[in-house]
Design an enzyme around this catalytic site. Sequence first.
Site, short mmCIF file in Angstrom:
data_model
loop_
_atom_site.label_atom_id
_atom_site.label_comp_id
_atom_site.label_asym_id
_atom_site.label_seq_id
_atom_site.Cartn_x
_atom_site.Cartn_y
_atom_site.Cartn_z
N HIS A 9 0.82 -1.22 0.00
CA HIS A 9 0.00 0.00 0.00
C HIS A 9 0.86 1.27 0.00
O HIS A 9 0.32 2.37 -0.01
CB HIS A 9 -0.96 0.02 1.20
N ASP A 28 -2.80 -10.48 -2.87
CA ASP A 28 -3.33 -10.07 -1.57
C ASP A 28 -4.82 -9.74 -1.74
O ASP A 28 -5.25 -9.35 -2.82
CB ASP A 28 -2.55 -8.85 -1.08
N HIS A 71 -6.38 -7.26 -0.58
CA HIS A 71 -6.56 -5.82 -0.78
C HIS A 71 -5.88 -5.39 -2.06
O HIS A 71 -4.82 -5.91 -2.41
CB HIS A 71 -5.97 -5.05 0.40
N ASP A 80 -4.50 -12.84 2.92
CA ASP A 80 -5.74 -12.46 3.59
C ASP A 80 -6.99 -12.81 2.78
O ASP A 80 -8.09 -12.43 3.15
CB ASP A 80 -5.72 -10.97 3.99
#
Lengths: 439, 559
Positions: A112, A151, A153, A240
């Site tokens: 991120h 991931d 996200h 995740d």
Amino acid sequence: MLKARNSLGVVFFPAFDWAISPTHPERQERLLYTQDQLREEGLFDVAGIREYKPDLARVPDVDLAHFTFPDVEHVVTNSHLVSAGGAMRAARLVMEREAERAFALVRPPGHHAMSVVHGTRGFCTINIEAVMVEYLRERYGVRRIAIVDTDCHHGDGTQDIYWHDPDVLFISMHQDGRTIYPGTGFPYELGGPTAMGATCNIPLLPGTGDQGFLHMLDHVVMPLLERFKPEIVINSAGQDNHFSDPITNMAFSAQGYAELTRRLGAQIAVLEGGYSIQGALPYVNLGICLAMAGVDTSNVREPDFDPERVKQEKRITEYTESLADQLLEYFTAPPALPKHGRVEGEWFVRDKEIHYDTDSIFERQLEKVRMCGECGGTVVIESRAGSDPVCLAVRIPVGACPECVKKGHEVFELGQRSRNYRRAMLVDRPGKSVKRVLI
Amino acid sequence: MLLGIDVGGTHTDAVLVGAEGLLAWAKAKTNRTDLLSSIREVLGRIVPEAGAGRISRLNLSTTLSTNAIVEGLTEPVGVFVVSGPGIDPAAYSIGEHYRVIPGCTDHRGRITSHLDLAAAREHAGACRRAGVSVYACVGKFSPRNTDFEETLKELVHPQADFVTLGHEFSGQLGFGRRVHTAAFNAAVWRVFNRFADAVQRCAVSLGMSARVNILKADGGTMPLSMSRMFPVESILSGPAASVMGIMAVCDIQEDSVILDIGGTTTDIALFADGAPLTSPEGAVISGRPTLVRALKTRSIGIGGDSAISLVDGQVRVGPRRLGPAMCEGGQTPTLTDALNVLGAADLGDTAASRRGLNELAAKHNTDGPTLAQDAALAAVTSIRAAVIDLTRSVNDRPVYTIYELLEGKRVTPKRVYVMGGPARAMSGLLAEAFPEEVFVPESYAVANAIGAALSRPTLSAELFADTQRGRMLIPGLDVEESVNGSYKLEQAEADAARHLRGYLEHLRIPDPDALVETVEAQSFNMVEDDMLVGRSIRVKCQIRPGVLPGYRKAVGCRC
Ligand SMILES: [Zn+2]
Ligand SMILES: [Zn+2]
């Protein structure tokens, strides 16, 4: 005794003395049970699988990937340098042929963290994949690189860093941004005007399981890689998407992760998120390691695995299949210009607002890329974090054309004289120089 | 007085050490098919000289278990393995009676799938019918929960002469290693116990009442009584005896390298801050990794009997052993012959050495002395490369905290100690090759037996506590207690040390000088749903290998 079909180096660094806060998902305990599982399974006794310790990234390594304000020392701690150094070690293992594959099983994560860094967002401060990618280019002269982010996200940081880079294919598979942090990663996000289609986003419905992931991999990701022909494939291996993850809503399993890893065949994997530290990480990491090494994974599964529980609904399957067909077409024949932004003379300009959730910073950016038609184009960013003074960032990219090099220096000089900025940073890749000035 | 015996592959060495120093020593050829006869021979030469009654302790390093395992001269073992999901346990299959029993324990010691007793009973029956009478029961994560192993033991005990359980060896994780360790232990149990009986009878027949200890691969000892239960711990003790010998003879304080140059191999060990480094994982035997604690050593195929060859103009020494050397009647020139030619050694028929090297040299358009020089240089160069590689691998070993990564100790050897047959002859060449200072201690020829004589008990304990589950275990010491939510790292450290000392007393080898050190102590907050629910505590403490301080002075030399 077991033997790896592909030799694998695992750079394992759990950072047992580092946490964002005591109960934060990024805390000391995060990789503890993974370490227990890998040790008990005897992963490092498998012939051809070895454990390594990270290198330590230095400030100049970070400078190639990020504009840090006020400077690297203020936003980055040793933990980030070690974690980025872990990714660099993985790259070094592969490039120097110590191992055919490498997995940087390190934290803190990085995907991120964007091009400009004022602080920490989404648990990430510096983008460890990006630091590694720049190391691969600078040290080993690798040109075409693909990053596949699995991931849950959206890898918005990695996307931002390579938005204008036609030589880095960034593909992110993630839970649909309408339902989860950071709220981005839609198919129309295709890259800047000089790199359209080098960014590909594959949003997945909440509840997508092994079947959906593997379908997208086979029908979108693999064909894109096939077309792009990267010299090296990197997997941002977030975990995740697991059915037991506390902060996401997907239904992926350890078996699914192992299968995805095997089919993708990335030379380098880097750990990203994954916060089901007891129920998922020990098994998913084992699955990824074994799959990378080409060792049988058919007996790897979570103790509470119940195929019924993680079975994907029919409507998700149908949605996934129809989306896959549309996406591949869309990505391979993208529109000429991005959806957002405007042309101003030779520049393509966009306004950006960036929220640093972890550090509560709100940043506004004006980002311009030069549409020269010959190279990725010099990038100019005016950035303002909160009420801090405005900073200027100029990047002359790897392989920039002479005009872009000239323009980059011009903008940097003018910026210093304009009195509009407090700080300015220039990264001149062809000239191999980085300049920082306090005005 | 202390008696030390090292039964090696070629020689059996014995020494008698008193407060005034090295009193007697004996050397005999090892009879590989009857180790006891070699022991009897050296005892017969030393004991009458000293007087049996004055010998208070006999420490014995023996290759019995090692040989039995390596040569496959062991008895069949019924192996019960409870694996659950993960790496396919077929990878650890050992022997004809290996069976995976369904059941699963997870990393926290929670049983996530029950033990399939019917399958266990069926395997027990099959083993009984096949005449198997020793057993090994091993569960994945058994150091976190010993239930399955205990249940299996109850089940198989009535039909067994001996049952060994995986968690009894160590709290260290490593399922495959645990399987191998337990299976080897059961496999050598009978042959080792017969040997132990014979050693005791032999000692008694010579009028000795000395306590008998067995050497381990970590440079420590265990009482004979304990070795009867854990015979596998006696493997690979030979190299450790040599290292402990150097430690006894030379007062090693700085980071150092130990070279033990034998007939076939050179064994390399490292000292950091005055103590030998142990391998963090465990010894490997017969290609199988185990949980047996061992000194960190590396062996390379260069020794006095290593053949000299020329490949594409490059002079090589080893790794083939075609000894003995020509000066001792062999057919091929070896490193020993080269040392003879160079005048560094004067062993046996030096004319034969010269003839051998000259003949080999003539075939490759060079002369004997040049070839000898090149061979010796090749040998020391390889040894030095291996030392650098070992040091690097120690310094590159993974660490798990930022603190250790940035501040961790690095081993930087300052001295090189050389022992073994060709030590003296090689010392000059080694001194030229190594920038570190090179020493050859005076008693190098029997340092291994001195090391055996002066070694002390070693022991280690790995404590694991999970305050959410309210349990604390020290698997190797058979400790299992309940703890409450306030149990903390400091208490765990104290408990581990206390139980370790208690175990020494239980073995009736209390050692007031023993330094119990904590080598790992970690406490992790366990968080679920943003709430602190407990602590996962891991403590490892140990008694480091050492030599008896009083005697150390007696045998010390200037080095
Ligand atoms: Zn994530
Ligand atoms: Zn250009």
